[in-house]
Design a protein around this motif. Structure first.
Motif, PDB file in Angstrom:
ATOM      1  N   PRO A 196      46.928  51.457  39.162  1.00 24.41           N
ATOM      2  CA  PRO A 196      48.209  51.818  38.532  1.00 24.41           C
ATOM      3  C   PRO A 196      49.167  50.640  38.395  1.00 24.41           C
ATOM      4  O   PRO A 196      49.997  50.629  37.493  1.00 24.41           O
ATOM      5  CB  PRO A 196      48.779  52.884  39.484  1.00 24.41           C
ATOM      6  CG  PRO A 196      47.609  53.371  40.269  1.00 24.41           C
ATOM      7  CD  PRO A 196      46.677  52.223  40.384  1.00 24.41           C
ATOM      8  N   THR A 197      49.073  49.658  39.275  1.00 22.26           N
ATOM      9  CA  THR A 197      49.947  48.487  39.192  1.00 22.26           C
ATOM     10  C   THR A 197      49.346  47.365  38.363  1.00 22.26           C
ATOM     11  O   THR A 197      49.894  46.265  38.339  1.00 22.26           O
ATOM     12  CB  THR A 197      50.245  47.958  40.607  1.00 22.26           C
ATOM     13  OG1 THR A 197      49.005  47.658  41.272  1.00 22.26           O
ATOM     14  CG2 THR A 197      51.016  48.987  41.423  1.00 22.26           C
ATOM     15  N   GLY A 198      48.233  47.619  37.680  1.00 20.66           N
ATOM     16  CA  GLY A 198      47.595  46.603  36.864  1.00 20.66           C
ATOM     17  C   GLY A 198      46.468  45.903  37.608  1.00 20.66           C
ATOM     18  O   GLY A 198      46.292  46.055  38.824  1.00 20.66           O
ATOM     19  N   LEU A 199      45.706  45.139  36.848  1.00 25.68           N
ATOM     20  CA  LEU A 199      44.582  44.431  37.453  1.00 25.68           C
ATOM     21  C   LEU A 199      45.045  43.378  38.453  1.00 25.68           C
ATOM     22  O   LEU A 199      44.321  43.055  39.397  1.00 25.68           O
ATOM     23  CB  LEU A 199      43.747  43.766  36.352  1.00 25.68           C
ATOM     24  CG  LEU A 199      43.064  44.719  35.364  1.00 25.68           C
ATOM     25  CD1 LEU A 199      42.341  43.929  34.283  1.00 25.68           C
ATOM     26  CD2 LEU A 199      42.085  45.647  36.089  1.00 25.68           C
ATOM     27  N   ALA A 200      46.232  42.823  38.265  1.00 23.97           N
ATOM     28  CA  ALA A 200      46.736  41.821  39.209  1.00 23.97           C
ATOM     29  C   ALA A 200      47.006  42.417  40.577  1.00 23.97           C
ATOM     30  O   ALA A 200      46.921  41.719  41.593  1.00 23.97           O
ATOM     31  CB  ALA A 200      48.011  41.176  38.659  1.00 23.97           C
ATOM     32  N   GLY A 201      47.347  43.701  40.650  1.00 21.13           N
ATOM     33  CA  GLY A 201      47.603  44.340  41.936  1.00 21.13           C
ATOM     34  C   GLY A 201      46.403  45.022  42.543  1.00 21.13           C
ATOM     35  O   GLY A 201      46.510  45.593  43.633  1.00 21.13           O
ATOM     36  N   LEU A 202      45.244  44.967  41.851  1.00 19.98           N
ATOM     37  CA  LEU A 202      44.058  45.644  42.370  1.00 19.98           C
ATOM     38  C   LEU A 202      43.533  45.029  43.668  1.00 19.98           C
ATOM     39  O   LEU A 202      43.168  45.775  44.589  1.00 19.98           O
ATOM     40  CB  LEU A 202      42.970  45.643  41.295  1.00 19.98           C
ATOM     41  CG  LEU A 202      41.691  46.421  41.628  1.00 19.98           C
ATOM     42  CD1 LEU A 202      42.007  47.880  41.908  1.00 19.98           C
ATOM     43  CD2 LEU A 202      40.679  46.302  40.481  1.00 19.98           C
ATOM     44  N   PRO A 203      43.452  43.690  43.820  1.00 18.81           N
ATOM     45  CA  PRO A 203      42.975  43.149  45.100  1.00 18.81           C
ATOM     46  C   PRO A 203      43.823  43.592  46.288  1.00 18.81           C
ATOM     47  O   PRO A 203      43.291  43.891  47.358  1.00 18.81           O
ATOM     48  CB  PRO A 203      43.039  41.632  44.897  1.00 18.81           C
ATOM     49  CG  PRO A 203      42.939  41.441  43.430  1.00 18.81           C
ATOM     50  CD  PRO A 203      43.654  42.610  42.833  1.00 18.81           C
ATOM     51  N   GLY A 204      45.143  43.635  46.125  1.00 19.63           N
ATOM     52  CA  GLY A 204      45.994  44.085  47.225  1.00 19.63           C
ATOM     53  C   GLY A 204      45.736  45.533  47.593  1.00 19.63           C
ATOM     54  O   GLY A 204      45.730  45.894  48.775  1.00 19.63           O
TER      55      GLY A 204
END
Length: 383
Positions: free
Chosen positions: A309-317
């Protein structure tokens, strides 16, 4: 003192990881055109120029808290500025870049002034109208823009001393411009103007109380965003060598906004991930379903937003947080025996500790009425 040492160690490790990441990314970026085929190098070049456009849109939407559905119009303005200069006036390619950036900056500045009184859906509708009427306008200006037939210009030619093919030279030029643009966006966000922009996004009333001029920073956000889009449009002309009004419809604006949301709003790495999404997902959709690629494209967007939901940039977190929650907790020390359970307590040294004698402590229990002192002689029956 230990806290300071730990903090310094953490900061040093963070800097080391950042330096290692930059080193690996640089090595991969430099070696990519020598490893992939020419068409794949062309796709990577398109990813880089889309990343510049999304970086500008990120300034406006992600960090500015405003919305724009007309970013493709600024992209088209930069592309046509470069094409007209190359075709009509015969200027060099490098001379078109500052002209496209300056022209789109002024265009965004002029567009941002009337948009100050609008927000939310009203602002989105106005920006969308700008993206809708620009392609027909370009068709009407046939003596300058070439009308519906567009303009064909020369692509970048590699110099003889480089020893590179045309696609490789174009890739490296676009990579250099993209790197400078992303660094400028990063430094802008860390400056006083960038902090003021984020304050306006978080709370306009509080930002105004703190002395932030809302009208100035909102207008500058549009201007910066348009400038980055103009640079990306100029790079598009260099790479494709052809521009036409049909290439810059309002669908381009929707696609850019979707790419930014999928990549990650208010993230420095989101534009790169979103640019890869804008470049590769439509082609994958076309390969999966030639009859309805738009349906596949929409389903992929829904799937990505459901997973991240926060985008691919926030997926690792999110993944690391989920793994941390599933880790078994460390076992705690076993609790001591409850009172009255009869378990023996610890022994403490008695008065003759020097001789090694130990006296066992009796746990507290009910009071004894007729207790005998320790060491007293036994009682007789008379007593």
């Amino acid at each position: 003192m230990n806290t300071i040492v730990t903090a310094l160690g953490t900061a040093r490790a963070r800097r080391l990881r950042a330096a290692l990441t930059v080193l690996l990314a640089t090595a991969a970026a430099v070696g990519a055109p020598f490893y992939f085929a020419p068409f794949q190098v062309f796709q990577l070049t398109m990813v880089l120029l889309y990343a510049v456009a999304l970086a500008g849109l990120n300034l406006l939407v992600g960090f500015g808290g405003q919305i724009s559905l007309g970013h493709g119009a600024f992209f088209a303005a930069g592309a046509y500025t470069a094409a007209v200069m190359l075709d009509r006036y015969g200027t060099g390619h490098l001379a078109t870049l500052p002209a496209a950036a300056a022209g789109c900056f002024l265009l965004g500045l002029g567009f941002g002034v009337p948009a100050l009184r609008l927000r939310g859906l009203y602002l989105a509708l106005v920006t969308l109208s700008f993206a809708v009427f620009l392609p027909p306008l370009l068709k009407r200006l046939e003596p300058v823009t070439g009308g519906s037939m567009g303009l064909t210009v020369d692509k970048l030619r590699p110099p003889a001393w480089s020893g590179l093919a045309e696609d490789q030279w174009t890739y490296f030029v676009v990579l250099a411009v993209t790197t400078v643009a992303l660094l400028c966006a990063r430094n802008l966000l860390r400056s006083r103007a960038g902090r003021a922009l984020r304050a306006v996004r978080d709370n306009e009333s509080a930002a105004e109380v703190m002395g932030v001029r809302l009208s100035l920073h909102k207008t500058l956000a549009f201007a910066w965003s348009a400038m980055f889009a103009g640079v990306a449009g100029c790079l598009y002309t260099w790479v494709i060598g052809f521009v036409s009004p049909d290439s810059f419809g309002f669908v381009l604006s929707i696609t850019l906004l979707a790419g930014l949301v999928v990549g990650g709003l208010a993230s420095l790495y989101g534009p790169l991930l979103g640019a890869a999404f804008v470049m590769y997902v439509p082609s994958v959709s076309q390969d999966l379903s030639e009859a309805a690629p738009g349906v596949v494209f929409g389903l992929l967007i829904i799937t990505v937003m459901f997973v991240a939901p926060t985008g691919l940039a926030g997926l690792p977190g999110r993944v690391l947080a989920a793994v941390a929650r599933r880790r078994p907790r460390a076992t705690a020390a076993p609790p001591g025996p409850a009172p009255g359970t009869g378990s023996a307590p610890e022994a403490e040294p008695g008065p003759e500790a020097g001789s090694g004698a130990l006296t066992t402590l009796t746990p507290p229990g009910p009071a004894v009425v007729d207790a005998e002192p320790v060491g007293a002689p036994p009682r007789t029956e008379k007593e």
